[in-house]
Design an enzyme around this catalytic site. Structure first.
Site, PDB file in Angstrom:
ATOM      1  N   CYS A  20      -6.919 -40.967-115.549  1.00 39.12           N
ATOM      2  CA  CYS A  20      -6.145 -41.248-114.498  1.00 39.12           C
ATOM      3  C   CYS A  20      -5.362 -42.397-114.477  1.00 39.12           C
ATOM      4  CB  CYS A  20      -6.535 -42.591-114.908  1.00 39.12           C
ATOM      5  SG  CYS A  20      -8.701 -43.012-114.895  1.00 39.12           S
ATOM      6  N   ARG A  40      -3.489 -37.010-113.189  1.00 30.44           N
ATOM      7  CA  ARG A  40      -4.177 -37.192-113.986  1.00 30.44           C
ATOM      8  C   ARG A  40      -6.084 -37.628-113.910  1.00 30.44           C
ATOM      9  NH1 ARG A  40      -1.128 -39.420-118.025  1.00 30.44           N
ATOM     10  NH2 ARG A  40      -2.965 -40.364-118.787  1.00 30.44           N
ATOM     11  N   TRP A  60      -9.992 -40.576-112.718  1.00 29.55           N
ATOM     12  CA  TRP A  60     -11.042 -39.426-113.144  1.00 29.55           C
ATOM     13  C   TRP A  60     -12.284 -39.873-113.597  1.00 29.55           C
ATOM     14  CZ3 TRP A  60     -12.943 -37.730-118.024  1.00 29.55           C
ATOM     15  CH2 TRP A  60     -13.720 -36.667-118.428  1.00 29.55           C
ATOM     16  N   ASN A  92      -7.352 -47.136-117.346  1.00 25.22           N
ATOM     17  CA  ASN A  92      -7.279 -45.474-117.396  1.00 25.22           C
ATOM     18  C   ASN A  92      -7.888 -45.991-118.785  1.00 25.22           C
ATOM     19  OD1 ASN A  92      -6.405 -43.190-118.870  1.00 25.22           O
ATOM     20  ND2 ASN A  92      -4.543 -43.458-119.029  1.00 25.22           N
ATOM     21  N   GLY A  93      -8.668 -45.435-119.608  1.00 27.59           N
ATOM     22  CA  GLY A  93      -9.234 -44.483-121.131  1.00 27.59           C
ATOM     23  C   GLY A  93     -11.145 -45.752-120.409  1.00 27.59           C
ATOM     24  N   GLU A  96      -9.714 -17.832-124.025  1.00 24.38           N
ATOM     25  CA  GLU A  96      -8.431 -18.420-122.666  1.00 24.38           C
ATOM     26  C   GLU A  96      -8.489 -17.148-121.864  1.00 24.38           C
ATOM     27  OE1 GLU A  96      -6.689 -21.078-122.591  1.00 24.38           O
ATOM     28  OE2 GLU A  96      -5.150 -20.621-121.015  1.00 24.38           O
ATOM     29  N   LYS A 131      -9.996 -19.728-118.395  1.00 25.71           N
ATOM     30  CA  LYS A 131      -9.108 -20.009-117.545  1.00 25.71           C
ATOM     31  C   LYS A 131      -9.833 -19.766-116.041  1.00 25.71           C
ATOM     32  CE  LYS A 131      -6.228 -21.682-118.279  1.00 25.71           C
ATOM     33  NZ  LYS A 131      -5.111 -22.328-119.279  1.00 25.71           N
ATOM     34  N   GLU A 156     -12.706 -22.450-115.135  1.00 26.33           N
ATOM     35  CA  GLU A 156     -11.892 -23.423-114.787  1.00 26.33           C
ATOM     36  C   GLU A 156     -11.476 -23.638-113.125  1.00 26.33           C
ATOM     37  OE1 GLU A 156      -8.289 -23.423-117.590  1.00 26.33           O
ATOM     38  OE2 GLU A 156      -8.697 -25.086-117.609  1.00 26.33           O
ATOM     39  N   HIS A 201     -24.022  -9.081-132.312  1.00 29.23           N
ATOM     40  CA  HIS A 201     -25.126 -10.560-133.534  1.00 29.23           C
ATOM     41  C   HIS A 201     -25.579 -11.089-131.889  1.00 29.23           C
ATOM     42  CE1 HIS A 201     -22.824  -8.820-137.053  1.00 29.23           C
ATOM     43  NE2 HIS A 201     -21.947  -8.913-136.781  1.00 29.23           N
ATOM     44  N   LYS A 225      -5.806 -32.938-115.941  1.00 29.41           N
ATOM     45  CA  LYS A 225      -4.453 -32.448-116.529  1.00 29.41           C
ATOM     46  C   LYS A 225      -4.780 -33.139-117.891  1.00 29.41           C
ATOM     47  CE  LYS A 225      -0.924 -29.436-117.350  1.00 29.41           C
ATOM     48  NZ  LYS A 225      -1.844 -27.574-117.422  1.00 29.41           N
TER      49      LYS A 225
HETATM   50  C1  F6R Z   1      -6.625 -25.354-119.867  1.00 27.39           C
HETATM   51  C2  F6R Z   1      -6.373 -26.366-120.539  1.00 27.39           C
HETATM   52  C3  F6R Z   1      -6.694 -27.527-120.634  1.00 27.39           C
HETATM   53  C4  F6R Z   1      -5.899 -27.848-122.200  1.00 27.39           C
HETATM   54  C5  F6R Z   1      -6.805 -29.650-123.023  1.00 27.39           C
HETATM   55  C6  F6R Z   1      -5.798 -29.734-123.994  1.00 27.39           C
HETATM   56  O1  F6R Z   1      -6.560 -24.703-118.631  1.00 27.39           O
HETATM   57  O2  F6R Z   1      -5.502 -26.506-119.443  1.00 27.39           O
HETATM   58  O3  F6R Z   1      -7.935 -26.906-121.744  1.00 27.39           O
HETATM   59  O4  F6R Z   1      -5.484 -27.324-122.901  1.00 27.39           O
HETATM   60  O5  F6R Z   1      -6.870 -29.726-122.089  1.00 27.39           O
HETATM   61  O6  F6R Z   1      -4.547 -30.780-123.453  1.00 27.39           O
HETATM   62  P1  F6R Z   1      -3.020 -31.141-124.475  1.00 27.39           P
HETATM   63  O7  F6R Z   1      -2.288 -29.885-124.090  1.00 27.39           O
HETATM   64  O8  F6R Z   1      -1.888 -31.731-122.622  1.00 27.39           O
HETATM   65  O9  F6R Z   1      -3.649 -31.707-125.019  1.00 27.39           O
END
Ligand code: F6R
Length: 621
Positions: free
Chosen positions: A2, A27, A79, A107-108, A489, A493, A496, A512, A616
């Site tokens: 947010c 956000r 969000w 926010n929160g 990772e 990706k 996501e 396993h 983000k």
């Molecule tokens: C995936 C991604 C998230 C962040 C995670 C931590 O592409 O960006 O998994 O890595 O939410 O965010 P930060 O690094 O801001 O603590």
């Protein structure tokens, strides 16, 4: 999560709020809304479900209902946590009691909102949404009506009774010249300009509007009028906080000709690596010179690296690098698990938080726990003004530059490279590596920008693989050693942004259990470097998949490609990357994985930069 923008004393208040929200959409983008104080002091709101564009479409009509442009406004991009993304749940939320009507953006999470809701309902409050937020304006209005206090006094009195991590900004009907804000755990800072003041979740919202900022501490309450700023601390005592000047002029730059921010950020990686190596290695000796002066390395017997999501996978690569280069035992943990399993922590040991935003609530909670237990705190973050950075004994600025796309790419690379440099610096400081050995490693690292650049211009095979993946419901990513976290990772990706179900596993773990998933045609993306001594073992795991007619996509280096037995090449799709020393492999292999996810998502037509359900910056636990 947010984004909040509050404006007071600016006749372009609506424009400033919407521009600010457009920069805070990272956000959250489930809904957006704003409230203004009209000339007679009446609160007018405008809200829309979905991205900011939906709100923007309503703004001309909304403006037309206002007799004069308002100078006070609050805005929000959401969000969703409590309640679906509907207009009723969109902020600002308004609460009334007697003569008092209050509007709030938040926010929160207010964890004890249910107790409040029950009590307020008994006192006659009605609720129009399913949110936790709505109790705030109602509780404030009831307090003001009940005990005859002002808005700022009501916020000061009630904030200590709210549980959880949050930030909110409130305004009162009939009081066009004041805004009140507070924060705990979630970010909120004041922007200062001539005749106007602002409250925002992130200074980026105010790029080009002001450059002087005041960061609030937990439980501070700020009272803003156009020309005055008053802060009280958690004990209700008047206090001051330092003013920080930020140059945000370059922060809000656009896509620069790329179709998406994600693609732009993938292409920025050579420059990011070059910047890190220039900033953090000595030009003469090539020895790493990360800013660790705030730490006493002599007391460190164990390192805990704690992070979430992509940052956690970067941390897992960091564990391999630090243990092999410095021989210091290193644990990694998902922040949300670390905090609540109360691990034994030895005072003087090193806790490393890795966080692009520096605001992630889970990582922040883990950091607070470690700090309370006497650990030294090192923060690797892309936001050196963030809450985590301000709590650290030492901060490594990731030097990635602002990352806008929700799916992290260049910040991941920057985390990995900085952690490798940290491993080298610790290894040298502990006498495990000689200067000559470190010099050898950093000389290799300096080839990274060129190697990444060469990969970015050859995406033909990846495009074909991506086209094949669009019809798949599922995919597996496998890797060993430092490439195991890269497999995790790569899978993250892919899921996501393409919404294809993908799982990452350490190759040796397949037998396993996960091998049961392999059926004819299942895409299995294998990562294998020829230089880590594990290549043959990886090829054996690959045969196990081939025997079950999975579709193998082998990502390997040029040297690895030449070592493949002829029979092993049948039915396999080969993606090659440049050969490199093992320490470089996690960065080299990240690039095709990012591109593969990107190309698959664009072919599927998903919203690459703002994928569904994500944000983000994750500032809720
Ligand atoms: C995936 C991604 C998230 C962040 C995670 C931590 O592409 O960006 O998994 O890595 O939410 O965010 P930060 O690094 O801001 O603590």
């Amino acid at each position: 999560m947010c984004g909040i923008v509050g404006v007071i004393g600016n006749p372009q208040a609506v424009d400033v709020v919407t521009t600010g929200l457009s920069r805070l959409e990272y956000r959250g983008y489930d809904s957006a809304g704003l409230a203004v104080l009209g000339p007679a002091g009446a609160i007018h709101t405008c809200k829309a479900v979905g991205k900011l564009a939906a709100l923007m479409a309503k703004i001309p009509g909304f403006n037309a209902t206002l007799p004069t442009p308002p100078t006070t406004a609050i805005g929000h991009t959401r969000w969703a946590t409590h309640g679906a993304p509907t207009e009723a749940n969109a902020h600002p939320h308004v609460g009334t009691c007697g003569a008092h009507t209050i509007a709030v953006v938040h926010n929160g999470i207010i964890e004890n909102y249910n107790e409040y809701r029950t009590t307020l309902a008994k006192q006659g409050a009605t609720f129009a949404s399913e949110t936790d937020t709505e109790i705030i304006p109602n509780a404030l209005a009831h307090r003001m009506q009940g005990v005859g206090v002002s808005l700022v006094q009501a916020v000061q009195q009630l904030t200590p009774t709210f549980r959880g991590h949050f930030a909110f900004v409130a305004m009162a009907q009939g009081k066009p010249d004041e805004l009140v804000g507070t924060r705990r755990g979630a970010p909120l800072c004041v922007g200062l300009a001539e005749g106007a003041s602002y409250l925002v979740s992130d200074p980026l919202a105010l790029a080009g509007i002001c450059s002087r900022f005041v960061y609030l501490e937990d439980d501070d309450v700020v009272h803003l009028t156009p020309n005055r700023l008053t802060i009280t601390d958690k004990n209700g005592l008047p206090t001051t906080r330092p003013v920080t000047t930020l140059d945000l002029s370059t922060e809000a730059s656009g896509k620069q000709g790329f179709k998406h921010f994600m693609l732009k950020e993938i292409h920025e990686q050579p420059a990011v690596c070059a910047r890190i190596l220039q900033e953090y290695t000595d030009a003469q000796t090539l020895l790493p010179c990360l800013p660790l002066l705030g730490l006493n390395l002599a007391t460190v017997t164990t390192i805990n690296i704690v992070a979430c999501g992509t940052a956690n996978y970067a941390g897992q690569v960091g564990k391999y690098a630090i243990e092999s280069l410095s021989r210091i035992p290193t644990n990694t943990d998902i922040a949300s698990e670390f905090r609540y399993r109360t691990p034994p922590l030895r005072p003087g040991d090193l806790f490393i938080a890795v966080s692009q935003s520096g605001e992630t609530a889970d990582t922040l909670a883990a950091l607070e726990h470690a700090k309370a237990n006497g650990q030294q705190i090192l923060v690797l973050t892309n936001t050196p003004t963030s809450t985590m950075a301000r709590m650290a004994d030492a901060v490594i600025n990731l030097q990635a530059g602002r990352e806008i796309a929700v799916a992290s790419t260049k910040a991941f690379t920057a985390m990995v490279l900085n952690l490798i440099l940290l491993g080298l610096q610790l290894g040298h400081a502990r006498g495990h590596l000689s200067g000559a050995q470190v010099h050898g490693h950093t000389t290799h690292l300096r080839t990274l920008p060129g190697l990444i650049e060469s990969m970015l211009s050859h995406t033909g095979v990846l495009q074909k693989v991506a086209s094949g993946l669009t019809g798949s419901h599922s995919a597996l990513f496998l890797g060993r050693g430092m490439l195991a976290p890269l497999a995790y990772e790569g899978a993250l990706k892919m899921k996501e942004i393409s919404y294809i179900h993908a799982e990452g596993y350490a190759s040796g773990e397949m037998k396993h259990g996960p091998i049961a998933l392999v059926e004819p045609g299942l895409p299995v993306i294998n990562l294998a470097t020829s230089t880590d001594g594990l290549f043959e073992k990886t090829l054996s795991n690959l045969q196990e998949v081939a025997a079950r007619r999975g579709h193998i996509i082998l990502v390997t280096d040029d040297a690895g490609a030449t070592q493949l037995p002829l029979s092993g090449k049948q039915g396999l799709t080969l993606v090659t990357v440049p050969s490199s020393p093992p320490l470089l492999a996690p960065i080299i292999f990240a690039v095709p994985l990012q591109l593969l996810a990107y190309l698959t998502a664009t072919e599927k037509g998903t919203d690459v930069d703002q994928p569904r359900n994500l944000a983000k910056s994750v500032t809720v636990e």
